[in-house]
Write an enzyme that holds these catalytic residues in place. Sequence first.
Site, PDB file in Angstrom:
ATOM      1  N   LYS A 196       0.839  -1.206   0.000  1.00 48.37           N
ATOM      2  CA  LYS A 196       0.000   0.000   0.000  1.00 48.37           C
ATOM      3  C   LYS A 196       0.874   1.256   0.000  1.00 48.37           C
ATOM      4  O   LYS A 196       0.621   2.209  -0.738  1.00 48.37           O
ATOM      5  CB  LYS A 196      -0.939  -0.012   1.227  1.00 48.37           C
ATOM      6  CG  LYS A 196      -2.041  -1.071   1.116  1.00 48.37           C
ATOM      7  CD  LYS A 196      -2.829  -1.281   2.407  1.00 48.37           C
ATOM      8  CE  LYS A 196      -3.837  -2.428   2.232  1.00 48.37           C
ATOM      9  NZ  LYS A 196      -4.585  -2.776   3.440  1.00 48.37           N
ATOM     10  N   GLN A 205      -4.590  -1.312   9.733  1.00 46.95           N
ATOM     11  CA  GLN A 205      -4.608  -2.660   9.151  1.00 46.95           C
ATOM     12  C   GLN A 205      -5.240  -3.650  10.125  1.00 46.95           C
ATOM     13  O   GLN A 205      -4.923  -3.669  11.311  1.00 46.95           O
ATOM     14  CB  GLN A 205      -3.173  -3.078   8.792  1.00 46.95           C
ATOM     15  CG  GLN A 205      -3.055  -4.391   8.047  1.00 46.95           C
ATOM     16  CD  GLN A 205      -3.639  -4.356   6.632  1.00 46.95           C
ATOM     17  OE1 GLN A 205      -3.755  -3.303   6.012  1.00 46.95           O
ATOM     18  NE2 GLN A 205      -4.035  -5.499   6.124  1.00 46.95           N
ATOM     19  N   ASP A 222     -11.050   3.093   4.093  1.00 44.26           N
ATOM     20  CA  ASP A 222     -11.449   1.685   4.016  1.00 44.26           C
ATOM     21  C   ASP A 222     -12.970   1.551   3.866  1.00 44.26           C
ATOM     22  O   ASP A 222     -13.468   0.513   3.439  1.00 44.26           O
ATOM     23  CB  ASP A 222     -11.075   0.969   5.327  1.00 44.26           C
ATOM     24  CG  ASP A 222      -9.743   0.244   5.241  1.00 44.26           C
ATOM     25  OD1 ASP A 222      -9.417  -0.271   4.155  1.00 44.26           O
ATOM     26  OD2 ASP A 222      -9.052   0.168   6.280  1.00 44.26           O
TER      27      ASP A 222
END
Length: 281
Positions: free
Chosen positions: A53, A97, A120
């Site tokens: 990422k 995460q 997200d």
Amino acid sequence: MSAKIINGIELSHTLRTDVAKRAAALTAKGQQPGLAVILVGDSQASQVYVRNKIKACEENGIHSVFEKYDAAMSEAELLARVDALNHDPKIHGILVQLPLPAHIDANKVIEAIAAEKDVDGFHISNAGLLMTGQPLFRPCTPYGVMKMLESIDYPVRGAHAVVVGASNIVGKPQAMLLLQAGATVTICNSKTRDLGHHTRDADILVVATGKRNIVTADMIKPGAVVIDVGMNRDDAGKLCGDVDYEGALKVSGWITPVPGGVGPMTITMLLVNTIEAAERI
Ligand code: GUN
């Protein structure tokens, strides 16, 4: 029949070219888009995902901040970091995460992220906006799957889409996006009786269970689009998805490979969401 491949690397390349252009335009105005990624603990898999990422941000003109913490970090410390990033004007997107260590309440952390920085799309208000057809951020993996269907001009409207897996990260938001695109949607879960009965009727089959070979060739309708979200290792340690790929190739009309399918698309849509967040400022 041999399926056509939906190549997530090639499609990502095209979409990332647009991301880089939009990032450059924002940077020229003194508003370079910025993403903060927080990783707690030492999961090898998470470290690889996070590294990819960050690298994708660097390659496309997005400012990135990577914060890595020991697995023993307290929930209060993590919440304090999220709060600081919520107030940081250089940061437009915040990603924590998952999974988090067991002593940290992941829902509490997700709810602490400012909804307008929740790239997200996991925050409860973003989940609600998605469900009611007014998404602020579409969760990255399901968003990437929709882009893959768009790339082959698949007529989603009226199609029967079967989603195998009902997680908050993939299955549920995937079902919502497909529904909003006009599909008739079936969601299967780990308790579903006779999974094949459902999958065999799918025009679009999205598989996101984390279980290797959960879908085999005999469970696929000839000509169907098969989207494999799984990321597993086979007995030889090679990356593979949730679908028996070699078997499915002979039956389906379209299929996504693992690696090189949904994985790169997830990262691409994270970049897109970060750009969208920065453009809203
Ligand atoms: N863990 C697995 N997939 C994801 C994702 O898309 N976002 C975050 N934050 N964690 C994940």
